[in-house]
Design a protein around this motif. Structure first.
Motif, mmCIF file in Angstrom:
data_model
loop_
_atom_site.group_PDB
_atom_site.id
_atom_site.type_symbol
_atom_site.label_atom_id
_atom_site.label_comp_id
_atom_site.label_asym_id
_atom_site.label_seq_id
_atom_site.Cartn_x
_atom_site.Cartn_y
_atom_site.Cartn_z
ATOM 1 N N ALA A 126 0.801 -1.225 0.000
ATOM 2 C CA ALA A 126 0.000 0.000 0.000
ATOM 3 C C ALA A 126 0.836 1.279 0.000
ATOM 4 N N PHE A 144 -5.989 5.245 2.325
ATOM 5 C CA PHE A 144 -6.091 4.564 1.042
ATOM 6 C C PHE A 144 -7.314 5.037 0.264
ATOM 7 N N THR A 164 -11.253 0.209 -1.953
ATOM 8 C CA THR A 164 -10.900 0.252 -0.530
ATOM 9 C C THR A 164 -11.593 -0.842 0.264
ATOM 10 N N VAL A 194 0.109 3.984 -2.843
ATOM 11 C CA VAL A 194 -0.366 5.314 -2.441
ATOM 12 C C VAL A 194 0.602 6.391 -2.928
#
Length: 441
Positions: free
Chosen positions: A213, A280, A290, A217
């Motif tokens: 992540a 996120f 998500t 991101v």
């Protein structure tokens, strides 16, 4: 004593990725503005610096990560919902659970759009703003009618619905499948064991993917920071900040107040445990993408049972569009003021009703708010071309709207779980963790 060299938490790494993405994205945009697009060569191949990073590495990295999460949505929702419904001792309880979830989602959407329109009427974000006579035409994509949405809830082909990621038909089929398993005797028990094992495996995949992540991101935020058009924000700053402030207030006041009044739980605990989900959601601008993290957080950190989380959260990702409703309410008033059109009381009530009902058919994907806004504008005879006035800054607001939506999903799931006796309060209050620490000490 905790090791000072301990690995950073996932939340910390995600926020570091966000900050790094913002800094690098702005640096690339500023460099491109001041010096033009610089070229460099690798093995006699000429690359554009800005294009190589923004449209190449950042674009690919972000898309790959989003696809990895979306890959898990359908199997996670289907398998976890089958497990949850097949384990219910009283299948009729599902109707009560569903009715309560939908009622709460519709209530918060109604509050959101009413709150938004009231603020827009008070602060008048479109006052003094002259809509240009040559406003480009906005092509309206057709939104499904409420009747069609209800018809499409029952899939004619469940495999096709899974392939297309249609959440409500998947939920309906999974519920029927799970209930049938509970009535199938020994065959259902054998199949239940298989689905429970499969559910554990899928949750492990979620954990593996979420370890990437921070990098995903970083890529998503870096691309946004490098491409955002600041002149669009300054041109309609009153609208932008009106929407942004109401989104934040709705998330930190309305949801916590609702949680406290209905359950007595401390809302600050819930908000603090949603940091990863919010980060996120902001970077992906997609409730659906998500969803795997939202479900994992609800179960592992909030203590929401599998039967509630696997039903309420996918449903929320589909029909709970409070952030979108806020944008629709303010955007409608802004466009009316920009075109110098007076909205009557009936028009305002129509906007509230249409925005609330339209959210039922909305899909949790980026940009759906603009499609629903077109529906609302048509209902009150406002020019759909007015959407072109706000489309330039919608991406940034869409990211914030998604944070509000997933916060609402998690809040409603917690309320439903608590009122149905399906909330593990030891997990919610971290009592289980405290007991573990005391045993170790």
């Amino acid at each position: 004593m905790q090791n000072s060299n301990a690995k950073l938490s996932l939340t910390s790494r995600i926020f570091i990725g966000m900050i790094a993405g913002i800094l690098i994205g702005f640096t690339l945009q500023l460099g491109n503005y001041l010096n033009g697009d610089l070229d460099f060569q690798v093995f006699s191949i000429t690359f554009s610096t800005y294009g190589f990073f923004v449209e190449g590495i950042f674009h690919a990295g972000g898309k790959i990560f989003i696809n990895a999460l979306k890959m898990l949505v359908v199997p996670l929702v289907f398998v976890s919902l089958v497990c949850g419904t097949s384990s219910l001792s009283d299948p009729s309880k599902l109707g009560k659970l569903g009715g309560k979830s939908i009622a709460l989602y519709m209530f918060t959407t109604f509050v959101a759009v009413t709150f938004a329109m009231t603020s827009a009427l008070l602060f008048k974000p479109g006052a003094g703003f002259q809509a240009p006579s040559d406003t480009p035409e906005y092509v309206v994509k057709e939104a499904p009618s409420l009747v069609q949405v209800i018809i499409d809830m029952v899939p004619s082909n469940p495999i096709s619905s899974m392939a297309e990621g249609q959440m409500i038909p998947i939920i309906v089929f999974a519920i029927l499948f799970g209930i049938s398993m509970s009535y199938a005797g020994e065959a259902g028990k054998r199949l239940s064991g298989f689905f429970n094992d499969l559910n554990e495996v899928i949750m492990k995949i979620v954990t593996i993917v979420m370890n990437f992540a921070p990098y995903g991101v970083f890529c998503l935020i870096a691309k946004l920071s490098a491409t955002i058009e600041w002149e669009d924000i300054f041109a309609i700053g009153a609208y932008f900040f009106n929407v942004l402030i109401i989104l934040i207030l709705h998330a930190i006041i309305v949801y916590p107040l609702l949680l406290k009044l209905t359950t007595g739980l401390n809302p600050l605990i819930l908000l603090s445990k949603l940091k990863e989900v919010a980060a996120f959601a902001f970077s992906s601008a997609s409730s659906s993408a998500t969803l795997p993290l939202t479900i994992a957080t609800a179960r592992q950190k909030l203590g929401v049972s599998r039967s509630v989380s696997s039903f309420t959260l996918p449903l929320g990702a589909t029909i709970n569009m409070d952030g979108t409703a806020i944008m629709q309410g303010i955007a409608t008033v802004f466009i009316a003021q920009a075109y110098q059109v007076d909205l009557s009381t009936v028009d305002l009530l129509m906007v509230v009703l249409t925005a609330t009902l339209a959210s039922v058919g909305a899909a949790g994907v980026p940009g759906v708010g603009l499609i629903l806004l077109a529906v609302v504008l048509q209902q009150v005879n406002l020019p759909v071309e007015g959407i072109a006035l706000i489309i330039g800054i919608d991406r940034l607001l869409d990211m914030t709207r998604t944070v509000v939506n997933v916060t609402g999903d998690s809040t409603i799931a917690t309320i439903v779980a608590k009122t149905e006796g399906e909330l593990d309060e030891d997990i919610y209050h971290d009592r289980a963790l405290a007991k573990q620490k005391s045993v170790v000490e």
